[in-house]
Design an enzyme around this catalytic site. Structure first.
Site, PDB file in Angstrom:
ATOM      1  N   HIS A 195      12.640  -2.542   2.584  1.00 58.86           N
ATOM      2  CA  HIS A 195      12.095  -1.242   2.973  1.00 58.86           C
ATOM      3  C   HIS A 195      13.008  -0.158   2.429  1.00 58.86           C
ATOM      4  O   HIS A 195      14.237  -0.276   2.509  1.00 58.86           O
ATOM      5  CB  HIS A 195      11.980  -1.124   4.491  1.00 58.86           C
ATOM      6  CG  HIS A 195      11.090  -2.157   5.073  1.00 58.86           C
ATOM      7  ND1 HIS A 195       9.723  -2.086   4.982  1.00 58.86           N
ATOM      8  CD2 HIS A 195      11.375  -3.307   5.711  1.00 58.86           C
ATOM      9  CE1 HIS A 195       9.202  -3.151   5.560  1.00 58.86           C
ATOM     10  NE2 HIS A 195      10.180  -3.914   6.000  1.00 58.86           N
ATOM     11  N   TYR A 200      11.058   8.778   1.345  1.00 57.03           N
ATOM     12  CA  TYR A 200      11.047   7.769   0.284  1.00 57.03           C
ATOM     13  C   TYR A 200      11.742   8.199  -1.005  1.00 57.03           C
ATOM     14  O   TYR A 200      11.825   7.424  -1.945  1.00 57.03           O
ATOM     15  CB  TYR A 200       9.594   7.372  -0.029  1.00 57.03           C
ATOM     16  CG  TYR A 200       8.891   6.803   1.173  1.00 57.03           C
ATOM     17  CD1 TYR A 200       9.183   5.521   1.630  1.00 57.03           C
ATOM     18  CD2 TYR A 200       7.958   7.550   1.880  1.00 57.03           C
ATOM     19  CE1 TYR A 200       8.551   4.995   2.746  1.00 57.03           C
ATOM     20  CE2 TYR A 200       7.319   7.028   2.997  1.00 57.03           C
ATOM     21  CZ  TYR A 200       7.623   5.765   3.425  1.00 57.03           C
ATOM     22  OH  TYR A 200       7.003   5.239   4.535  1.00 57.03           O
ATOM     23  N   ARG A 231       5.136  10.815  -2.579  1.00 56.21           N
ATOM     24  CA  ARG A 231       4.792  10.576  -1.172  1.00 56.21           C
ATOM     25  C   ARG A 231       6.011  10.811  -0.279  1.00 56.21           C
ATOM     26  O   ARG A 231       7.021  10.119  -0.415  1.00 56.21           O
ATOM     27  CB  ARG A 231       4.311   9.137  -1.012  1.00 56.21           C
ATOM     28  CG  ARG A 231       4.065   8.745   0.426  1.00 56.21           C
ATOM     29  CD  ARG A 231       3.803   7.257   0.547  1.00 56.21           C
ATOM     30  NE  ARG A 231       3.661   6.890   1.943  1.00 56.21           N
ATOM     31  CZ  ARG A 231       3.950   5.700   2.433  1.00 56.21           C
ATOM     32  NH1 ARG A 231       4.391   4.742   1.633  1.00 56.21           N
ATOM     33  NH2 ARG A 231       3.797   5.448   3.706  1.00 56.21           N
ATOM     34  N   ALA A 269       2.936  -0.763   5.045  1.00 59.64           N
ATOM     35  CA  ALA A 269       2.399  -0.817   6.405  1.00 59.64           C
ATOM     36  C   ALA A 269       1.926  -2.214   6.797  1.00 59.64           C
ATOM     37  O   ALA A 269       1.882  -2.540   7.985  1.00 59.64           O
ATOM     38  CB  ALA A 269       1.266   0.190   6.559  1.00 59.64           C
ATOM     39  N   ASN A 280       8.059  -5.501  -0.581  1.00 55.58           N
ATOM     40  CA  ASN A 280       7.931  -4.328   0.275  1.00 55.58           C
ATOM     41  C   ASN A 280       6.448  -4.241   0.603  1.00 55.58           C
ATOM     42  O   ASN A 280       5.659  -3.723  -0.179  1.00 55.58           O
ATOM     43  CB  ASN A 280       8.423  -3.061  -0.423  1.00 55.58           C
ATOM     44  CG  ASN A 280       8.394  -1.853   0.493  1.00 55.58           C
ATOM     45  OD1 ASN A 280       7.694  -1.824   1.494  1.00 55.58           O
ATOM     46  ND2 ASN A 280       9.156  -0.831   0.123  1.00 55.58           N
ATOM     47  N   ARG A 288      12.628   5.022  12.651  1.00 51.33           N
ATOM     48  CA  ARG A 288      11.333   5.695  12.489  1.00 51.33           C
ATOM     49  C   ARG A 288      10.453   5.429  13.700  1.00 51.33           C
ATOM     50  O   ARG A 288      10.938   5.057  14.753  1.00 51.33           O
ATOM     51  CB  ARG A 288      10.694   5.225  11.178  1.00 51.33           C
ATOM     52  CG  ARG A 288      11.577   5.648   9.988  1.00 51.33           C
ATOM     53  CD  ARG A 288      10.939   5.535   8.669  1.00 51.33           C
ATOM     54  NE  ARG A 288       9.675   6.240   8.591  1.00 51.33           N
ATOM     55  CZ  ARG A 288       8.761   5.960   7.690  1.00 51.33           C
ATOM     56  NH1 ARG A 288       8.958   4.996   6.818  1.00 51.33           N
ATOM     57  NH2 ARG A 288       7.637   6.640   7.642  1.00 51.33           N
ATOM     58  N   GLU A 340      12.484  -9.386   2.280  1.00 46.21           N
ATOM     59  CA  GLU A 340      11.733  -8.220   2.759  1.00 46.21           C
ATOM     60  C   GLU A 340      12.567  -6.967   2.500  1.00 46.21           C
ATOM     61  O   GLU A 340      13.757  -6.938   2.816  1.00 46.21           O
ATOM     62  CB  GLU A 340      11.473  -8.373   4.259  1.00 46.21           C
ATOM     63  CG  GLU A 340      10.774  -7.197   4.892  1.00 46.21           C
ATOM     64  CD  GLU A 340      10.622  -7.345   6.405  1.00 46.21           C
ATOM     65  OE1 GLU A 340      10.058  -6.421   7.006  1.00 46.21           O
ATOM     66  OE2 GLU A 340      11.072  -8.350   6.995  1.00 46.21           O
ATOM     67  N   PRO A 366       0.795  -1.222   0.000  1.00 48.33           N
ATOM     68  CA  PRO A 366       0.000   0.000   0.000  1.00 48.33           C
ATOM     69  C   PRO A 366       0.833   1.280   0.000  1.00 48.33           C
ATOM     70  O   PRO A 366       1.872   1.374   0.653  1.00 48.33           O
ATOM     71  CB  PRO A 366      -0.823  -0.099   1.288  1.00 48.33           C
ATOM     72  CG  PRO A 366      -0.133  -1.094   2.140  1.00 48.33           C
ATOM     73  CD  PRO A 366       0.561  -2.030   1.198  1.00 48.33           C
ATOM     74  N   ASN A 367       0.340   2.223  -0.778  1.00 49.82           N
ATOM     75  CA  ASN A 367       0.865   3.582  -0.911  1.00 49.82           C
ATOM     76  C   ASN A 367       2.193   3.668  -1.649  1.00 49.82           C
ATOM     77  O   ASN A 367       2.678   4.766  -1.914  1.00 49.82           O
ATOM     78  CB  ASN A 367       0.980   4.264   0.463  1.00 49.82           C
ATOM     79  CG  ASN A 367      -0.374   4.344   1.142  1.00 49.82           C
ATOM     80  OD1 ASN A 367      -1.333   4.806   0.545  1.00 49.82           O
ATOM     81  ND2 ASN A 367      -0.452   3.862   2.365  1.00 49.82           N
TER      82      ASN A 367
END
Length: 139
Positions: free
Chosen positions: A97, A22, A17, A74, A71, A104, A95, A9-10
């Site tokens: 990111h 990012y 964004r 969330a 990725n 964060r 995985e 998502p996103n």
């Protein structure tokens, strides 16, 4: 070698964004560079904002492809369903990111999917995807 990058998502908003976190580059501009660098490898791309669609895609490719770079956005921090899916596949999952999630918010520091993945790469911007391709090619 056949690999797929699956973004959650996103991540369709990369480049616009929160560019301070990012970056300013979109996946649409980064992906051709990655494919050009790894001409002997087939690199597919899929993005969805819907958890079930991510699971469907991983089940579709997770028994025939050589690697999945995930990725989960969330969903990384909330989805037992994604973890269960990853554990059911034959294809190794890395995985990824873009940001360093350990630097964060506290809630981003725990990965629900990490225990099912071969490894995690984070904090190198979009180059995290390249590092994941390198890791998969070394398996």
């Amino acid at each position: 070698m056949k690999v797929i990058i699956i973004n959650g998502p996103n991540l369709n908003l990369l480049g616009t964004r929160e560019p301070g976190i990012y970056g300013k580059e979109s996946m649409e501009t980064y992906l051709p560079q990655l494919r050009k660098r790894y001409t002997g490898m087939e690199i597919e791309y899929y993005q969805s904002n819907v958890e079930g669609e991510l699971i469907n895609k991983m089940q579709e490719v997770g028994f025939t492809y050589d690697g999945i770079i995930l990725n989960a956005g969330a969903y990384t921090h909330t989805s037992i369903a994604l973890l269960d899916c990853i554990r059911s596949l034959r294809t190794p999952v890395i995985e990824v990111h873009i940001s360093n999630v350990n630097d964060r918010e506290e809630y981003r520091r725990h990965s629900m999917i990490g225990p099912g993945c071969k490894g995690t790469i984070q904090g190198f911007g979009l180059d995290s995807y390249r590092l994941a391709v390198e890791a998969l090619s070394a398996l």
